[in-house]
Design an enzyme around this catalytic site. Structure first.
Site, PDB file in Angstrom:
ATOM      1  N   GLU A 132      -4.547   3.649   6.012  1.00 14.37           N
ATOM      2  CA  GLU A 132      -4.284   3.438   4.584  1.00 14.37           C
ATOM      3  C   GLU A 132      -4.893   4.611   3.798  1.00 14.37           C
ATOM      4  OE1 GLU A 132      -5.448  -0.575   3.138  1.00 14.37           O
ATOM      5  OE2 GLU A 132      -6.327   0.468   1.437  1.00 14.37           O
ATOM      6  N   ARG A 171       0.834  -1.228   0.000  1.00 19.03           N
ATOM      7  CA  ARG A 171       0.000   0.000   0.000  1.00 19.03           C
ATOM      8  C   ARG A 171       0.861   1.268   0.000  1.00 19.03           C
ATOM      9  NH1 ARG A 171      -2.164  -3.580  -1.083  1.00 19.03           N
ATOM     10  NH2 ARG A 171      -4.051  -4.574  -0.338  1.00 19.03           N
ATOM     11  N   SER A 216     -10.874  -0.513   3.622  1.00 21.07           N
ATOM     12  CA  SER A 216     -10.057  -0.700   4.824  1.00 21.07           C
ATOM     13  C   SER A 216      -9.455   0.640   5.232  1.00 21.07           C
ATOM     14  CB  SER A 216      -8.901  -1.658   4.546  1.00 21.07           C
ATOM     15  OG  SER A 216      -9.407  -2.871   4.088  1.00 21.07           O
TER      16      SER A 216
HETATM   17  C1  FAD Z   1     -15.493  -0.422  -0.502  1.00 19.12           C
HETATM   18  C2  FAD Z   1     -14.039  -0.179  -0.795  1.00 19.12           C
HETATM   19  C3  FAD Z   1     -13.198  -1.266  -0.992  1.00 19.12           C
HETATM   20  C4  FAD Z   1     -11.823  -1.061  -1.267  1.00 19.12           C
HETATM   21  N1  FAD Z   1     -11.032  -2.155  -1.467  1.00 19.12           N
HETATM   22  C5  FAD Z   1      -9.711  -1.996  -1.733  1.00 19.12           C
HETATM   23  C6  FAD Z   1      -8.873  -3.131  -1.952  1.00 19.12           C
HETATM   24  O1  FAD Z   1      -9.303  -4.275  -1.945  1.00 19.12           O
HETATM   25  N2  FAD Z   1      -7.553  -2.898  -2.185  1.00 19.12           N
HETATM   26  C7  FAD Z   1      -7.040  -1.645  -2.226  1.00 19.12           C
HETATM   27  O2  FAD Z   1      -5.814  -1.519  -2.447  1.00 19.12           O
HETATM   28  N3  FAD Z   1      -7.809  -0.546  -2.046  1.00 19.12           N
HETATM   29  C8  FAD Z   1      -9.129  -0.694  -1.802  1.00 19.12           C
HETATM   30  N4  FAD Z   1      -9.924   0.402  -1.589  1.00 19.12           N
HETATM   31  C9  FAD Z   1      -9.341   1.744  -1.635  1.00 19.12           C
HETATM   32  C10 FAD Z   1      -9.510   2.450  -3.007  1.00 19.12           C
HETATM   33  O3  FAD Z   1     -10.478   1.813  -3.783  1.00 19.12           O
HETATM   34  C11 FAD Z   1      -8.190   2.474  -3.793  1.00 19.12           C
HETATM   35  O4  FAD Z   1      -7.185   3.088  -3.040  1.00 19.12           O
HETATM   36  C12 FAD Z   1      -8.336   3.210  -5.131  1.00 19.12           C
HETATM   37  O5  FAD Z   1      -7.169   3.042  -5.895  1.00 19.12           O
HETATM   38  C13 FAD Z   1      -8.618   4.697  -4.956  1.00 19.12           C
HETATM   39  O6  FAD Z   1      -8.956   5.221  -6.219  1.00 19.12           O
HETATM   40  P1  FAD Z   1      -9.643   6.638  -6.338  1.00 19.12           P
HETATM   41  O7  FAD Z   1      -9.662   6.992  -7.776  1.00 19.12           O
HETATM   42  O8  FAD Z   1     -10.958   6.622  -5.656  1.00 19.12           O
HETATM   43  O9  FAD Z   1      -8.624   7.531  -5.538  1.00 19.12           O
HETATM   44  P2  FAD Z   1      -8.904   8.857  -4.716  1.00 19.12           P
HETATM   45  O10 FAD Z   1      -9.523   8.509  -3.418  1.00 19.12           O
HETATM   46  O11 FAD Z   1      -9.601   9.845  -5.567  1.00 19.12           O
HETATM   47  O12 FAD Z   1      -7.410   9.345  -4.459  1.00 19.12           O
HETATM   48  C14 FAD Z   1      -6.556   8.612  -3.625  1.00 19.12           C
HETATM   49  C15 FAD Z   1      -5.189   9.325  -3.533  1.00 19.12           C
HETATM   50  O13 FAD Z   1      -4.561   9.317  -4.813  1.00 19.12           O
HETATM   51  C16 FAD Z   1      -4.335  10.649  -5.278  1.00 19.12           C
HETATM   52  N5  FAD Z   1      -4.640  10.624  -6.720  1.00 19.12           N
HETATM   53  C17 FAD Z   1      -5.786  10.198  -7.305  1.00 19.12           C
HETATM   54  N6  FAD Z   1      -5.667  10.240  -8.643  1.00 19.12           N
HETATM   55  C18 FAD Z   1      -4.429  10.720  -8.917  1.00 19.12           C
HETATM   56  C19 FAD Z   1      -3.719  10.999 -10.128  1.00 19.12           C
HETATM   57  N7  FAD Z   1      -4.252  10.764 -11.348  1.00 19.12           N
HETATM   58  N8  FAD Z   1      -2.451  11.481 -10.040  1.00 19.12           N
HETATM   59  C20 FAD Z   1      -1.883  11.703  -8.815  1.00 19.12           C
HETATM   60  N9  FAD Z   1      -2.518  11.480  -7.654  1.00 19.12           N
HETATM   61  C21 FAD Z   1      -3.771  10.980  -7.694  1.00 19.12           C
HETATM   62  C22 FAD Z   1      -5.292  11.511  -4.486  1.00 19.12           C
HETATM   63  O14 FAD Z   1      -4.832  12.841  -4.399  1.00 19.12           O
HETATM   64  C23 FAD Z   1      -5.316  10.790  -3.146  1.00 19.12           C
HETATM   65  O15 FAD Z   1      -4.177  11.137  -2.391  1.00 19.12           O
HETATM   66  C24 FAD Z   1     -11.303   0.251  -1.334  1.00 19.12           C
HETATM   67  C25 FAD Z   1     -12.168   1.341  -1.150  1.00 19.12           C
HETATM   68  C26 FAD Z   1     -13.515   1.134  -0.882  1.00 19.12           C
HETATM   69  C27 FAD Z   1     -14.433   2.308  -0.713  1.00 19.12           C
END
Ligand code: FAD
Length: 337
Positions: A333, A164, A238
């Site tokens: 995380e 992570r 998580s």
């Molecule tokens: C129900 C649920 C289940 C999940 N299960 C998992 C799992 O099994 N495994 C896991 O690893 N994660 C899991 N996650 C966490 C999440 O889905 C991941 O971390 C995912 O990659 C986040 O994507 P996002 O586009 O929503 O990111 P955001 O929440 O929009 O951003 C996350 C971070 O990345 C940065 N960011 C976003 N896009 C960019 C970009 N293009 N360039 C630079 N920085 C950027 C943001 O500024 C922020 O700091 C889960 C979340 C939920 C709600």
């Protein structure tokens, strides 16, 4: 360029927290990146890039500019007998991309079905599930420097991937905007059922393991039974990372807590954080409008109308109680903003 003022972020974070951003812009095309970085709103204020908002907790209003990533497109860069190299724009929905690869029978990310969010955020914390992490399939990352607008390519090694973790969550945090990824996937079946729960699912249901769709379907079904659907109940998945300890610390813990579960991973031992939180009595607890998910203690939830401060206070209480009982420091995380 259409920069909006004073915008609610409720629909842009899966916790469903109502906070406001001073400015917000949708980034639709790569050619617009330079203009956004050159704007006064960007230059004179803090910024945050958002994909699906599924790994963030906004504690307060954001006094800066939010850039919501809408870059789309998937192309086959090249392929040979064994592999295919896909270039995927960072605003694509991760799960849609998994379904696309499953349909095409390109192996490598099927175990990561149903992870919410965008492609561009996936390498930030090296997303992982069911025995696979995105680092296993990443070839290159295209990214723009926020100060110079220069585009560069990061090789996998430069990303310093860990559990992570990546360089983008640490020393390069907020310094680059990720615009696209190149993933190397296999045209030859590469089944990974190393994760016990997934393997048991196949054994129990007597399903063909060599079928990529069976694998993604199994992952989807297992995940649905364990994790809240962000459309129904707000969360960021998580909230905490699992904990890794050295052998001597594990030994001391086991003397006091013989029932403590652990998994050997190389020369360290993984302790499931969900178990620690549960044994502090948090699972299913409701505190005001916030709470801990009844089926998985790792997940902090918004039961409706919770503020970011309420969620953060609950998180701090969980951290304190685990520290007091086990002497272990939980690490979030989720990105707390
Ligand atoms: C129900 C649920 C289940 C999940 N299960 C998992 C799992 O099994 N495994 C896991 O690893 N994660 C899991 N996650 C966490 C999440 O889905 C991941 O971390 C995912 O990659 C986040 O994507 P996002 O586009 O929503 O990111 P955001 O929440 O929009 O951003 C996350 C971070 O990345 C940065 N960011 C976003 N896009 C960019 C970009 N293009 N360039 C630079 N920085 C950027 C943001 O500024 C922020 O700091 C889960 C979340 C939920 C709600």
């Amino acid at each position: 360029m259409d920069i909006k003022n004073n915008v609610s972020l409720k629909q842009f974070n899966t916790f469903g927290i109502y906070v406001k951003a001073k400015f917000l812009i949708f980034l639709e095309k790569e050619v617009e990146i330079k203009d956004v970085f050159d704007s006064n709103e960007f230059k004179n204020n803090p910024h945050v890039f958002l994909g699906g908002g599924s790994n963030v907790l906004f504690v307060n209003d954001f006094d800066g500019i939010v850039i919501v990533n809408k870059l789309k497109g998937i192309e086959i860069l090249r392929e040979d007998e064994e592999n295919v190299w896909l270039k995927i724009a960072s605003g694509e929905d991760w799960h849609d991309v998994v379904l696309f690869t499953v349909e095409k029978k390109y192996w490598g990310i099927e175990n990561m079905a149903l992870i919410p969010g965008t492609v561009g955020a996936a390498p930030i914390q090296n997303i992982g599930a069911y025995g696979v992490e995105i680092k296993d399939v990443i070839e290159d990352i295209f990214a723009f420097n926020v100060e110079t607008s220069e585009k560069r390519i990061f090789s996998k090694d430069e990303c310093k991937f860990g559990y992570r973790e990546s360089v983008f969550k640490n020393e390069l945090k907020d310094k680059y905007f990720i615009s696209a990824l190149v993933l190397k996937l296999s045209k030859i079946p590469k089944v990974n059922l190393s994760y016990k729960v997934l393997n048991e699912y196949f054994e129990k249901n007597n399903i063909d393991k060599n079928n990529i769709k069976n694998i993604s379907d199994a992952v989807i079904e297992i995940r649905k039974s364990k994790l809240p659907d962000p459309k129904v109940i707000g969360s960021a998945g998580s909230f905490f990372k699992n904990i890794f300890v050295e052998k001597d610390i594990l030994k001391k813990l086991l003397e006091k807590f013989p029932e403590l579960p652990y998994f050997e991973e190389g020369d360290v031992y993984k302790i499931p954080t969900g178990w620690l939180i549960e044994s502090c009595g948090w699972k299913g607890k409701i505190v005001g409008n916030a709470g801990v998910y009844e089926h998985q203690a790792l997940v902090v939830v918004n039961h409706g109308g919770a503020t970011g401060v309420e969620i953060k206070n609950l998180v701090d209480k969980i951290i304190d109680s685990v520290e007091q009982k086990f002497g272990l420091a939980l690490v979030p995380e989720v990105n707390i903003i």
